[in-house]
Design an enzyme around this catalytic site. Structure first.
Site, mmCIF file in Angstrom:
data_model
loop_
_atom_site.group_PDB
_atom_site.id
_atom_site.type_symbol
_atom_site.label_atom_id
_atom_site.label_comp_id
_atom_site.label_asym_id
_atom_site.label_seq_id
_atom_site.Cartn_x
_atom_site.Cartn_y
_atom_site.Cartn_z
ATOM 1 N N GLU A 131 -8.701 -5.032 11.077
ATOM 2 C CA GLU A 131 -8.765 -3.709 10.412
ATOM 3 C C GLU A 131 -10.194 -3.402 9.950
ATOM 4 O OE1 GLU A 131 -5.506 -2.172 8.299
ATOM 5 O OE2 GLU A 131 -4.044 -3.369 9.388
ATOM 6 N N ARG A 189 -3.134 -34.596 -9.639
ATOM 7 C CA ARG A 189 -3.978 -35.612 -9.007
ATOM 8 C C ARG A 189 -4.875 -36.282 -10.055
ATOM 9 N NH1 ARG A 189 -5.056 -39.154 -4.954
ATOM 10 N NH2 ARG A 189 -7.297 -39.249 -4.503
#
Ligand code: COS
Length: 384
Positions: A364, A269
């Protein structure tokens, strides 16, 4: 511990190629359809991915923890949905059985889990008990040579796919805490077991969760994991110690992938007449991400080696989960920032990853639960 470097390298090479050539190209399709194509699931079975952590005597690869985290770094460089499908068989779905199961239970279930013929799910969370897991309300009442289960489990990963569920239920109504909980193996198709509708999630399309509902569901006494009442919560905690380390490694792999994408974008870019990678403010984001990934990788490998040596790693597993999941969130945020407007549209993978990895700080055990576990262990150790 690495048992044989050459064999491990061959496995890591195969997985890395499989991820690059088969899984990455299928990511968008999985996100659009919310399904992993059947032929990819079949290839995952053939590669032995469902049995990575199941002992060799039951048909798995029996990876050590160090080998497992190295494998997890590779597998996580694509959509987390792929990892999620094999994750319960290798982790929370099978580990209770591996650490505390009877020889008969292991002999019956583990070969089927290792081959991927059967998917296992871990059913701990309930509508009213998430972080406070020990307060679960699902009951298991003894009636002759059966237990009768009643209650609802929530957000259960792979519930729609599962053939067997590890279910934590209260066998002693007098004990409202951890000591009243027992772990059961409940087969799909058992009368009284049903599923809620599949959850609509923020991300991780292709990985499925749903409620698992028990209404007078009769389970044979022989299906208590390890045959012992009242130790189911401890089984669940042992399972999570290992699971948290595994998820930490997944965070590293995902962060590496996002950083690779951000680096590629920054080098291509151009703004103000040159690639944006040449601007120091972009470089700071790249460098901070690289350093944090390296820190997480190093601590996870250290904790994995300690576990292989037989050390108790509850504190270290929580440190890894806390640091790696938060790190992954920061890397996702910077990677979107580096992509600019392009990072907000779905044409680029980073928009999807940003949503997918948000879960790592929650499941978790949330970041806050990891902080609590670490601090509690510190205080307990200092008092002894
Ligand atoms: N390994 C073995 N045993 C463990 C253990 C571990 N890692 N952690 C706790 N235990 C044991 C304790 O030693 C205690 O046994 P004793 O009473 O015999 O000493 C028992 O389990 C209860 O532990 P504790 O008193 O710490 O339980 P609490 O209810 O206070 O809280 C937390 C425990 C909060 C840490 C636990 O509920 C938790 O991890 N919650 C998050 C749940 C989660 O991760 N959910 C995610 C969904 S599942 S994918």
């Amino acid at each position: 511990m690495i048992r044989d470097q050459e064999t491990l390298n061959a496995l890591l090479d195969t997985l890395s190629r499989f991820v690059r050539e088969r899984l990455v190209p299928a990511e968008s399709l999985v996100a659009e359809t919310d399904e992993i194509p059947a032929e990819i699931v079949a290839e995952m079975r053939e590669l032995g991915l469902f049995g990575l952590c199941i002992p060799e005597e039951y048909g798995g690869l029996g990876l050590t923890m160090e080998e497992e985290v190295l494998v997890a770094f590779e597998i996580a460089r694509t959509s987390p949905a792929f990892r999620s499908l094999i994750g319960t068989n290798n982790g929370i779905g099978s580990q209770g059985l591996i650490v505390d199961g009877t020889p008969e239970q292991k002999a019956y279930y583990l070969p089927k889990l290792a081959s991927g013929e059967l998917i296992a799910s871990f059913a701990l969370t309930e509508p009213g008990s998430g972080s406070d897991a020990a307060s679960l309300l699902t009951t298991a009442r003894r009636e002759g040579d059966h237990y009768v289960l009643n209650g609802t489990k929530r957000f259960i990963t792979n519930a729609p796919e599962a053939g067997v569920y590890t279910v934590m239920a209260r066998t002693n109504p007098e004990d409202k805490g951890a000591g009243g909980v027992t772990a059961f193996l409940v087969d799909k198709g058992t009368p009284g077991l049903s599923l809620g509708k599949t959850d609509k999630k923020m991300g991780q399309k292709g990985a499925h969760t749903s409620d698992v509902i028990f209404e007078d569901c009769r389970v044979p006494v022989a299906n208590i994991i390890g045959g012992k009442e009242g130790v189911g919560f401890k089984t669940a905690m042992k399972v999570l110690d290992k699971g948290r380390l595994h998820i930490s490694a997944i965070c590293v792999g995902a962060a590496e992938r996002m950083l690779d994408d951000a680096l590629c974008y920054a080098m291509e870019r151009r703004q103000f007449g040159k690639p944006i990678a040449e601007f120091q403010l972009i470089q700071a984001m790249l460098a901070d991400s690289k350093a944090e990934i390296y820190a997480a990788r190093s601590m996870i490998l250290d904790a994995a080696r300690r576990r292989d040596k037989g050390e108790k790693i509850s504190t270290e597993a929580s440190c890894c989960k806390l640091f790696a999941s938060e790190m992954c969130g920061r890397v996702a945020d910077r990677a979107v920032q580096i992509h600019g407007g392009a990072g907000y549209v779905s044409e680029y993978a980073i928009e999807r990853f940003y949503r997918d990895v948000r879960l790592f700080r929650i499941y978790e055990g949330t970041t806050q639960i990891q902080q609590l576990v670490i601090a509690r262990n510190m205080i307990r150790d200092a008092a002894n």
